[in-house]
Design an enzyme around this catalytic site. Structure first.
Site, PDB file in Angstrom:
ATOM      1  N   ARG A   4      11.900  -1.499  10.755  1.00  0.00           N
ATOM      2  CA  ARG A   4      11.660  -1.041  11.528  1.00  0.00           C
ATOM      3  C   ARG A   4      10.562  -2.248  12.591  1.00  0.00           C
ATOM      4  O   ARG A   4      11.296  -3.605  12.634  1.00  0.00           O
ATOM      5  CB  ARG A   4       9.121  -1.035  10.785  1.00  0.00           C
ATOM      6  CG  ARG A   4       9.328   0.120  10.408  1.00  0.00           C
ATOM      7  CD  ARG A   4       8.220   0.594   9.081  1.00  0.00           C
ATOM      8  NE  ARG A   4       6.827  -0.230   9.896  1.00  0.00           N
ATOM      9  CZ  ARG A   4       5.776  -0.185   9.297  1.00  0.00           C
ATOM     10  NH1 ARG A   4       5.332   0.325   8.162  1.00  0.00           N
ATOM     11  NH2 ARG A   4       4.829  -0.620   9.238  1.00  0.00           N
ATOM     12  N   ARG A  13      -9.390   1.523   9.763  1.00  0.00           N
ATOM     13  CA  ARG A  13      -8.738  -0.021   9.768  1.00  0.00           C
ATOM     14  C   ARG A  13      -9.941  -1.468  10.407  1.00  0.00           C
ATOM     15  O   ARG A  13      -9.486  -2.181  11.228  1.00  0.00           O
ATOM     16  CB  ARG A  13      -7.667  -0.165  10.412  1.00  0.00           C
ATOM     17  CG  ARG A  13      -6.488  -0.856  10.244  1.00  0.00           C
ATOM     18  CD  ARG A  13      -5.256  -0.170  10.959  1.00  0.00           C
ATOM     19  NE  ARG A  13      -3.703  -1.194   9.700  1.00  0.00           N
ATOM     20  CZ  ARG A  13      -3.442  -0.941   9.553  1.00  0.00           C
ATOM     21  NH1 ARG A  13      -2.636   0.697   8.924  1.00  0.00           N
ATOM     22  NH2 ARG A  13      -1.698  -1.586   9.446  1.00  0.00           N
ATOM     23  N   LYS A  64       0.886  -1.436   0.306  1.00  0.00           N
ATOM     24  CA  LYS A  64       0.217  -0.459  -0.203  1.00  0.00           C
ATOM     25  C   LYS A  64       0.825   1.521   0.526  1.00  0.00           C
ATOM     26  O   LYS A  64       0.320   2.327  -0.582  1.00  0.00           O
ATOM     27  CB  LYS A  64      -0.822  -0.081   0.964  1.00  0.00           C
ATOM     28  CG  LYS A  64      -1.967  -1.036   1.302  1.00  0.00           C
ATOM     29  CD  LYS A  64      -2.546  -1.128   2.560  1.00  0.00           C
ATOM     30  CE  LYS A  64      -2.080  -0.709   4.185  1.00  0.00           C
ATOM     31  NZ  LYS A  64      -1.724  -2.077   4.139  1.00  0.00           N
ATOM     32  N   ARG A 120       0.544  -8.676  13.662  1.00  0.00           N
ATOM     33  CA  ARG A 120      -0.209  -8.770  12.269  1.00  0.00           C
ATOM     34  C   ARG A 120      -1.642  -8.355  11.726  1.00  0.00           C
ATOM     35  O   ARG A 120      -2.737  -7.860  11.702  1.00  0.00           O
ATOM     36  CB  ARG A 120       0.252  -7.238  11.936  1.00  0.00           C
ATOM     37  CG  ARG A 120       1.616  -6.365  13.095  1.00  0.00           C
ATOM     38  CD  ARG A 120       2.927  -5.558  11.989  1.00  0.00           C
ATOM     39  NE  ARG A 120       2.424  -4.631  11.554  1.00  0.00           N
ATOM     40  CZ  ARG A 120       3.942  -4.782  10.570  1.00  0.00           C
ATOM     41  NH1 ARG A 120       5.138  -4.846  10.173  1.00  0.00           N
ATOM     42  NH2 ARG A 120       3.305  -3.787   9.022  1.00  0.00           N
ATOM     43  N   ARG A 138      12.056  -5.319   4.394  1.00  0.00           N
ATOM     44  CA  ARG A 138      11.548  -4.447   4.667  1.00  0.00           C
ATOM     45  C   ARG A 138      12.204  -3.615   5.116  1.00  0.00           C
ATOM     46  O   ARG A 138      12.550  -3.591   6.219  1.00  0.00           O
ATOM     47  CB  ARG A 138       9.678  -3.670   5.201  1.00  0.00           C
ATOM     48  CG  ARG A 138      10.026  -2.384   4.413  1.00  0.00           C
ATOM     49  CD  ARG A 138       8.731  -2.076   4.969  1.00  0.00           C
ATOM     50  NE  ARG A 138       8.539  -2.380   6.163  1.00  0.00           N
ATOM     51  CZ  ARG A 138       6.411  -2.229   6.087  1.00  0.00           C
ATOM     52  NH1 ARG A 138       5.909  -1.523   5.307  1.00  0.00           N
ATOM     53  NH2 ARG A 138       6.195  -2.603   7.178  1.00  0.00           N
TER      54      ARG A 138
HETATM   55  P1  AP5 Z   1       4.887  -1.357   1.697  1.00  0.00           P
HETATM   56  O1  AP5 Z   1       4.545  -1.135   0.482  1.00  0.00           O
HETATM   57  O2  AP5 Z   1       5.827  -1.051   2.718  1.00  0.00           O
HETATM   58  O3  AP5 Z   1       3.828  -2.214   2.474  1.00  0.00           O
HETATM   59  P2  AP5 Z   1       2.361  -1.892   3.192  1.00  0.00           P
HETATM   60  O4  AP5 Z   1       1.141  -2.228   2.633  1.00  0.00           O
HETATM   61  O5  AP5 Z   1       2.380  -0.105   3.645  1.00  0.00           O
HETATM   62  O6  AP5 Z   1       2.853  -2.661   4.330  1.00  0.00           O
HETATM   63  P3  AP5 Z   1       2.954  -1.313   5.845  1.00  0.00           P
HETATM   64  O7  AP5 Z   1       3.439  -2.686   7.035  1.00  0.00           O
HETATM   65  O8  AP5 Z   1       3.388  -0.457   6.207  1.00  0.00           O
HETATM   66  O9  AP5 Z   1       1.804  -2.100   6.671  1.00  0.00           O
HETATM   67  P4  AP5 Z   1       1.355  -1.656   7.958  1.00  0.00           P
HETATM   68  O10 AP5 Z   1      -0.235  -1.502   7.260  1.00  0.00           O
HETATM   69  O11 AP5 Z   1       0.780  -3.185   8.097  1.00  0.00           O
HETATM   70  O12 AP5 Z   1       1.736  -0.949   8.949  1.00  0.00           O
HETATM   71  P5  AP5 Z   1       1.429   1.063   9.288  1.00  0.00           P
HETATM   72  O13 AP5 Z   1       1.978   1.569   8.429  1.00  0.00           O
HETATM   73  O14 AP5 Z   1       0.025   1.195   8.102  1.00  0.00           O
HETATM   74  O15 AP5 Z   1       5.688  -2.994   0.603  1.00  0.00           O
HETATM   75  C1  AP5 Z   1       6.428  -3.593   2.319  1.00  0.00           C
HETATM   76  C2  AP5 Z   1       7.667  -4.386   1.595  1.00  0.00           C
HETATM   77  O16 AP5 Z   1       6.984  -5.190   0.788  1.00  0.00           O
HETATM   78  C3  AP5 Z   1       8.649  -3.299   0.918  1.00  0.00           C
HETATM   79  O17 AP5 Z   1      10.004  -4.067   1.313  1.00  0.00           O
HETATM   80  C4  AP5 Z   1       8.176  -2.932  -0.366  1.00  0.00           C
HETATM   81  O18 AP5 Z   1       9.216  -2.484  -1.063  1.00  0.00           O
HETATM   82  C5  AP5 Z   1       8.079  -5.243  -1.008  1.00  0.00           C
HETATM   83  N1  AP5 Z   1       7.230  -4.960  -1.938  1.00  0.00           N
HETATM   84  C6  AP5 Z   1       5.996  -3.870  -2.218  1.00  0.00           C
HETATM   85  N2  AP5 Z   1       5.248  -4.121  -3.419  1.00  0.00           N
HETATM   86  C7  AP5 Z   1       5.822  -5.454  -3.458  1.00  0.00           C
HETATM   87  C8  AP5 Z   1       5.767  -6.241  -4.783  1.00  0.00           C
HETATM   88  N3  AP5 Z   1       5.168  -6.071  -6.158  1.00  0.00           N
HETATM   89  N4  AP5 Z   1       7.155  -6.936  -5.163  1.00  0.00           N
HETATM   90  C9  AP5 Z   1       7.722  -6.944  -4.546  1.00  0.00           C
HETATM   91  N5  AP5 Z   1       7.431  -6.457  -3.073  1.00  0.00           N
HETATM   92  C10 AP5 Z   1       6.677  -5.150  -3.170  1.00  0.00           C
HETATM   93  O19 AP5 Z   1       0.366   0.422  10.385  1.00  0.00           O
HETATM   94  C11 AP5 Z   1       1.715   0.258  11.595  1.00  0.00           C
HETATM   95  C12 AP5 Z   1       0.632  -0.181  12.969  1.00  0.00           C
HETATM   96  O20 AP5 Z   1       0.422   1.464  13.395  1.00  0.00           O
HETATM   97  C13 AP5 Z   1      -0.762  -1.111  12.904  1.00  0.00           C
HETATM   98  O21 AP5 Z   1      -0.261  -2.233  13.151  1.00  0.00           O
HETATM   99  C14 AP5 Z   1      -0.866  -0.623  13.872  1.00  0.00           C
HETATM  100  O22 AP5 Z   1      -0.226  -0.186  15.183  1.00  0.00           O
HETATM  101  C15 AP5 Z   1      -1.037   1.469  13.899  1.00  0.00           C
HETATM  102  N6  AP5 Z   1      -1.994   1.957  13.241  1.00  0.00           N
HETATM  103  C16 AP5 Z   1      -2.291   2.151  11.316  1.00  0.00           C
HETATM  104  N7  AP5 Z   1      -3.109   2.558  11.322  1.00  0.00           N
HETATM  105  C17 AP5 Z   1      -4.193   2.264  12.025  1.00  0.00           C
HETATM  106  C18 AP5 Z   1      -5.174   2.285  12.510  1.00  0.00           C
HETATM  107  N8  AP5 Z   1      -5.730   2.931  11.471  1.00  0.00           N
HETATM  108  N9  AP5 Z   1      -5.418   1.755  13.412  1.00  0.00           N
HETATM  109  C19 AP5 Z   1      -5.318   1.283  14.252  1.00  0.00           C
HETATM  110  N10 AP5 Z   1      -4.096   1.342  14.556  1.00  0.00           N
HETATM  111  C20 AP5 Z   1      -3.456   1.677  13.644  1.00  0.00           C
END
Ligand code: AP5
Length: 214
Positions: free
Chosen positions: A160, A88, A13, A171, A127
């Site tokens: 991270r 979420r 994403k 997660r 990552r």
């Molecule tokens: P990446 O693009 O970083 O993936 P992502 O979907 O953005 O994953 P996140 O881990 O950031 O999502 P998340 O939803 O768990 O975390 P968030 O920061 O929102 O890609 C991942 C890896 O794959 C990278 O290395 C990339 O290079 C590689 N890649 C990407 N596409 C690829 C492809 N096509 N082929 C090969 N490789 C590829 O949230 C973190 C924490 O914050 C949560 O756990 C929670 O505690 C809190 N939080 C955030 N939002 C909320 C909410 N709304 N409510 C409650 N808690 C929340």
């Protein structure tokens, strides 16, 4: 464009949002990035969120909803936005609907990034992120030219805290239990668009562009 990106952690994403906002000039609002910036600065919000994040749990709805009510009123949202990581939970989605109504705005669609759990683990355990500009890399699929140094800004590359395998599994469990119900929620509103996110980054972008109508 007012679009939500839904999908498991590691679905890509953040990677795709960075490309889409560059092309469309809309705001990229990542709740994870906002929370991490607050953790880094040691703000009251960051102190509250840190423990949940490091344990792979969701930050409580009321904290996130209050944060997003402020964020979506900022000037850069006027021309549209991508919501990456929000909503979420169903209560967050209901709060977003109420806020959109209050602001007299309409959501265009909710894009579901579909990828299986094994791919998520492979992506997240490799990552790497730039501490300075937030650029996203992968140790195997998208490495930096010089190890440990960001290609974009020369910043330090780090892993991270929540990208350890035990936390990734947690997660994923939270995603299936608390976030997956949003699929039916947005399907019920006829806003759900499904994207196969298992291919290469460029192929996923091409699908996104045609889905979003580039
Ligand atoms: P990446 O693009 O970083 O993936 P992502 O979907 O953005 O994953 P996140 O881990 O950031 O999502 P998340 O939803 O768990 O975390 P968030 O920061 O929102 O890609 C991942 C890896 O794959 C990278 O290395 C990339 O290079 C590689 N890649 C990407 N596409 C690829 C492809 N096509 N082929 C090969 N490789 C590829 O949230 C973190 C924490 O914050 C949560 O756990 C929670 O505690 C809190 N939080 C955030 N939002 C909320 C909410 N709304 N409510 C409650 N808690 C929340």
């Amino acid at each position: 464009m007012r679009v939500i990106f839904i999908g498991p952690p590691g679905a890509g994403k953040g990677t795709q949002a960075a490309k889409v906002v560059e092309r469309w000039g809309v705001a990229h609002i990542s709740t994870g990035d906002i929370l991490r910036a607050n953790v880094k600065k040691g703000t009251p919000l960051g102190l509250k969120a840190k423990e949940y994040m490091n344990a792979g749990q969701l930050v409580p709805d009321e904290v996130i909803i209050a944060m997003m009510k402020d964020r979506l009123r900022e000037a850069d949202c006027a021309d549209g936005f991508i919501l990456d990581g929000f909503p979420r939970t169903v209560p967050q989605a209901e709060a977003l609907d109420a806020l959109m109504k209050e602001l007299q705005l309409d959501l265009d669609s909710a894009l579901l990034f579909q990828v299986d759990d094994d791919t998520v683990v492979e992506r997240l355990s490799g990552r790497r992120v730039c501490r300075k500009c937030g650029a996203i890399y992968h140790a195997t699929f998208h490495p930096t030219a010089v190890e440990g140094v960001c290609d974009v800004c020369g910043g330090e590359i780090y892993q991270r805290e929540d990208d350890r395998e035990s936390v990734i599994r947690q997660r994923l469990a939270v995603y299936h239990e608390q976030t997956a119900p949003l699929i039916d929620y947005y399907r019920g509103q006829s806003r759900l668009l499904e994207v196969d996110a298992a291919g290469s980054s460029d192929s996923v972008l091409a699908v996104l562009e045609s889905t979003l109508g580039a």
